[in-house]
Scaffold this active site. Structure first.
Site, PDB file in Angstrom:
ATOM      1  N   GLY A 161       7.620  -1.971 -14.246  1.00  0.00           N
ATOM      2  CA  GLY A 161       7.786  -1.953 -12.790  1.00  0.00           C
ATOM      3  C   GLY A 161       6.442  -1.848 -12.088  1.00  0.00           C
ATOM      4  O   GLY A 161       5.844  -0.772 -12.029  1.00  0.00           O
ATOM      5  N   LYS A 185      20.003  12.727  -0.965  1.00  0.00           N
ATOM      6  CA  LYS A 185      19.559  11.343  -1.150  1.00  0.00           C
ATOM      7  C   LYS A 185      20.614  10.436  -0.542  1.00  0.00           C
ATOM      8  O   LYS A 185      21.798  10.780  -0.498  1.00  0.00           O
ATOM      9  CB  LYS A 185      19.445  11.039  -2.649  1.00  0.00           C
ATOM     10  CG  LYS A 185      18.603   9.845  -2.969  1.00  0.00           C
ATOM     11  CD  LYS A 185      17.159  10.233  -3.260  1.00  0.00           C
ATOM     12  CE  LYS A 185      16.338   9.039  -3.648  1.00  0.00           C
ATOM     13  NZ  LYS A 185      14.953   9.388  -3.952  1.00  0.00           N
ATOM     14  N   GLY A 209       5.574  -1.933  -8.965  1.00  0.00           N
ATOM     15  CA  GLY A 209       5.864  -1.773  -7.543  1.00  0.00           C
ATOM     16  C   GLY A 209       4.812  -0.934  -6.858  1.00  0.00           C
ATOM     17  O   GLY A 209       3.662  -0.842  -7.313  1.00  0.00           O
ATOM     18  N   ASN A 210       5.211  -0.296  -5.753  1.00  0.00           N
ATOM     19  CA  ASN A 210       4.272   0.522  -4.977  1.00  0.00           C
ATOM     20  C   ASN A 210       3.613   1.581  -5.842  1.00  0.00           C
ATOM     21  O   ASN A 210       2.399   1.734  -5.846  1.00  0.00           O
ATOM     22  CB  ASN A 210       5.016   1.223  -3.825  1.00  0.00           C
ATOM     23  CG  ASN A 210       5.487   0.239  -2.789  1.00  0.00           C
ATOM     24  OD1 ASN A 210       4.808  -0.747  -2.531  1.00  0.00           O
ATOM     25  ND2 ASN A 210       6.648   0.475  -2.212  1.00  0.00           N
ATOM     26  N   VAL A 211       4.434   2.351  -6.571  1.00  0.00           N
ATOM     27  CA  VAL A 211       3.881   3.436  -7.389  1.00  0.00           C
ATOM     28  C   VAL A 211       3.202   2.866  -8.632  1.00  0.00           C
ATOM     29  O   VAL A 211       2.086   3.275  -8.989  1.00  0.00           O
ATOM     30  CB  VAL A 211       4.975   4.446  -7.797  1.00  0.00           C
ATOM     31  CG1 VAL A 211       4.355   5.614  -8.558  1.00  0.00           C
ATOM     32  CG2 VAL A 211       5.736   4.959  -6.585  1.00  0.00           C
TER      33      VAL A 211
HETATM   34  P1  NAD Z   1       9.220  -0.429  -5.793  1.00  0.00           P
HETATM   35  O1  NAD Z   1      10.488  -1.045  -5.371  1.00  0.00           O
HETATM   36  O2  NAD Z   1       7.987  -0.646  -4.994  1.00  0.00           O
HETATM   37  O3  NAD Z   1       8.867  -0.859  -7.291  1.00  0.00           O
HETATM   38  C1  NAD Z   1       9.783  -1.018  -8.301  1.00  0.00           C
HETATM   39  C2  NAD Z   1       9.361  -2.233  -9.079  1.00  0.00           C
HETATM   40  O4  NAD Z   1      10.160  -2.333 -10.252  1.00  0.00           O
HETATM   41  C3  NAD Z   1       9.552  -3.539  -8.302  1.00  0.00           C
HETATM   42  O5  NAD Z   1       8.370  -4.314  -8.325  1.00  0.00           O
HETATM   43  C4  NAD Z   1      10.698  -4.229  -9.026  1.00  0.00           C
HETATM   44  O6  NAD Z   1      10.609  -5.622  -8.992  1.00  0.00           O
HETATM   45  C5  NAD Z   1      10.528  -3.684 -10.434  1.00  0.00           C
HETATM   46  N1  NAD Z   1      11.737  -3.737 -11.275  1.00  0.00           N
HETATM   47  C6  NAD Z   1      13.016  -3.537 -10.927  1.00  0.00           C
HETATM   48  N2  NAD Z   1      13.826  -3.665 -12.000  1.00  0.00           N
HETATM   49  C7  NAD Z   1      13.009  -3.932 -13.050  1.00  0.00           C
HETATM   50  C8  NAD Z   1      13.229  -4.143 -14.428  1.00  0.00           C
HETATM   51  N3  NAD Z   1      14.447  -4.136 -14.950  1.00  0.00           N
HETATM   52  N4  NAD Z   1      12.156  -4.373 -15.222  1.00  0.00           N
HETATM   53  C9  NAD Z   1      10.905  -4.405 -14.715  1.00  0.00           C
HETATM   54  N5  NAD Z   1      10.639  -4.199 -13.412  1.00  0.00           N
HETATM   55  C10 NAD Z   1      11.666  -3.970 -12.592  1.00  0.00           C
HETATM   56  O7  NAD Z   1       9.525   1.129  -5.972  1.00  0.00           O
HETATM   57  P2  NAD Z   1       8.478   2.314  -6.093  1.00  0.00           P
HETATM   58  O8  NAD Z   1       8.342   2.961  -4.773  1.00  0.00           O
HETATM   59  O9  NAD Z   1       7.260   1.876  -6.820  1.00  0.00           O
HETATM   60  O10 NAD Z   1       9.300   3.322  -7.016  1.00  0.00           O
HETATM   61  C11 NAD Z   1       9.446   3.086  -8.409  1.00  0.00           C
HETATM   62  C12 NAD Z   1      10.358   4.160  -9.005  1.00  0.00           C
HETATM   63  O11 NAD Z   1       9.796   5.444  -8.758  1.00  0.00           O
HETATM   64  C13 NAD Z   1      11.772   4.221  -8.420  1.00  0.00           C
HETATM   65  O12 NAD Z   1      12.669   4.617  -9.435  1.00  0.00           O
HETATM   66  C14 NAD Z   1      11.680   5.312  -7.386  1.00  0.00           C
HETATM   67  O13 NAD Z   1      12.917   5.927  -7.145  1.00  0.00           O
HETATM   68  C15 NAD Z   1      10.743   6.255  -8.080  1.00  0.00           C
HETATM   69  N6  NAD Z   1      10.023   7.115  -7.151  1.00  0.00           N
HETATM   70  C16 NAD Z   1       9.232   6.571  -6.188  1.00  0.00           C
HETATM   71  C17 NAD Z   1       8.568   7.407  -5.313  1.00  0.00           C
HETATM   72  C18 NAD Z   1       7.647   6.862  -4.254  1.00  0.00           C
HETATM   73  O14 NAD Z   1       6.817   7.622  -3.724  1.00  0.00           O
HETATM   74  N7  NAD Z   1       7.719   5.589  -3.927  1.00  0.00           N
HETATM   75  C19 NAD Z   1       8.701   8.806  -5.425  1.00  0.00           C
HETATM   76  C20 NAD Z   1       9.496   9.320  -6.448  1.00  0.00           C
HETATM   77  C21 NAD Z   1      10.159   8.466  -7.300  1.00  0.00           C
END
Ligand code: NAD
Length: 365
Positions: free
Chosen positions: A191, A91, A193-195
């Site tokens: 959160g 990573k 976000g994307n996921v």
């Molecule tokens: P992202 O950045 O799109 O979404 C994260 C969201 O969390 C954002 O909207 C952000 O504003 C919000 N956030 C941050 N701090 C916060 C808090 N204290 N309280 C509430 N919301 C908060 O990221 P993502 O791609 O959706 O990934 C989310 C998590 O899943 C991460 O930890 C990432 O490492 C993990 N993950 C993602 C993937 C993937 O395919 N994208 C795969 C495995 C693990």
């Protein structure tokens, strides 16, 4: 020198951390011209090249960034191993604000550092990075995945991470309630976000009651326009009377403070490193009767998709493999309850066993 706090805070030194976690290689990337400050952690390459995304984040200090790179890369070793992929764990983190400090030169300079590892580390997307960023990195190295579908890549991994998280939630419900339906269950998503958004879509379809929080109000408004959700405050998420708490933002949100507040029966979300301390807080979940679904197992859908790009496997394989995380979660959770052993430790033992077994056959001529 990055780690400077050891003598005053008694935090483990950089080399103590590397030794305890067992990394093969840690690379510090610095470039004056672009302002790049990054750390690449290569944890274990027994099963294959160390694959794991690059995260761009504003860390409070450099020691936090180092710790994140080390913990996340170790997590990738177990994730790739338990998912049955022929990949090791790695990573990278870039220190900086992804909204303001990311640019072509910085990303390409980072790509040069990835290239210097000659394929020992393969990068992909993580928090703060997108497909376009991967395109810039790919201008300097071939050791990059997560490229856009239009470029022959597997595209955004988030829908698959969400699918895996959703089936993992269902497996946990099966263990907790004897039935894996999430209809009528109350789920708190931290959160959006994307996921997080894709998880919300699955949950809405199944008829769950969804609570959601995020640090960005605009993001929450956009979600509330598309889905039937109740928006809650950033801190209030821990006090809700819900069935499932889903950490989908950043790590370490399962800790002493939050565990004294959480009322849920299940913790199941996509974030990496959810337990602040794997032993202490994994044990605490077990003692409190909370079913904790190991993070690196439930969120493996994304890396399964990324692996399909590397190994040239079709989308059908990705979907089937991601859905099979349901059975993998069920096995871990049942073993955890039968053996009264913390679920994270059970999952790590399964992953480590695969690594150890394959290490032995690799020495056979
Ligand atoms: P992202 O950045 O799109 O979404 C994260 C969201 O969390 C954002 O909207 C952000 O504003 C919000 N956030 C941050 N701090 C916060 C808090 N204290 N309280 C509430 N919301 C908060 O990221 P993502 O791609 O959706 O990934 C989310 C998590 O899943 C991460 O930890 C990432 O490492 C993990 N993950 C993602 C993937 C993937 O395919 N994208 C795969 C495995 C693990």
């Amino acid at each position: 020198m990055v780690e400077t706090t050891t003598s005053t805070t008694h935090a483990p030194s950089l080399f103590e951390q590397i030794s305890t976690m067992g990394h093969e290689n840690v690379v510090f990337c610095y470039d004056d011209a672009t302002g790049l400050k990054a750390i690449i952690g290569v944890h274990n390459t027994v099963l294959g090249p160390a694959l794991g995304g690059t995260r761009m984040w504003v860390y409070e200090n450099e020691a936090d960034a180092v710790r994140d790179a080390l913990r996340l890369s170790r997590g990738m070793t177990f994730k790739n191993a338990i998912a049955g992929l022929n990949l090791g764990g790695g990573k990278a983190v870039i220190i900086g604000d992804a909204r303001t400090q990311k640019n072509e030169a910085l990303l390409r300079r980072f790509g040069k550092f990835v290239q210097s590892l000659n394929g020992k580390y393969i990068t992909a997307e993580d928090v703060g990075m997108n497909e376009r960023d991967m395109d810039y990195i790919a201008m300097e190295t071939q050791h990059v995945t997560g490229l856009a579908e239009s470029r022959g890549g597997a595209g955004d991994p988030s829908p698959y991470t969400a699918l895996g998280t959703y089936v993992g939630m269902k497996a946990a419900a099966k263990v907790a309630y004897g039935n894996d339906s999430l209809a009528g269950k109350k789920v708190a998503i931290q959160g959006a976000g994307n996921v997080g958004e894709h998880i919300i879509a699955h949950l809405e379809k199944e008829g769950a009651t969804i609570f959601v929080t995020d640090i960005y109000a605009d993001r929450l408004q956009a979600i509330a326009k598309k889905y039937k959700v109740e928006i809650v405050g950033k801190e209030d998420i821990y006090d809700l009377d819900v069935d499932i708490y889903a950490p989908c933002a950043l790590g370490a949100t399962v800790n002493d403070q939050t565990l004294s507040r959480l009322k849920c029966q299940i913790i199941a979300g996509c974030a990496n490193n959810q337990l602040q301390d794997e032993k202490r807080h994994g044990d605490a979940c077990l003692e409190k009767g909370i079913i904790y679904v190991p993070d690196f197992l439930i969120n493996a859908g994304g890396v399964i998709n990324v692996y399909s790009e590397y190994a040239k496997l079709p989308n059908e394989w990705v979907v089937n493999k991601t859905e099979s995380l349901y059975d993998a979660c069920l096995e871990v959770l049942k073993t955890s309850l039968t053996k009264k052993q913390n679920a994270q430790e059970v999952a790590i033992a399964i992953a480590q066993k695969r690594i150890d077994t394959i290490a032995k056959i690799k020495t056979v001529r």
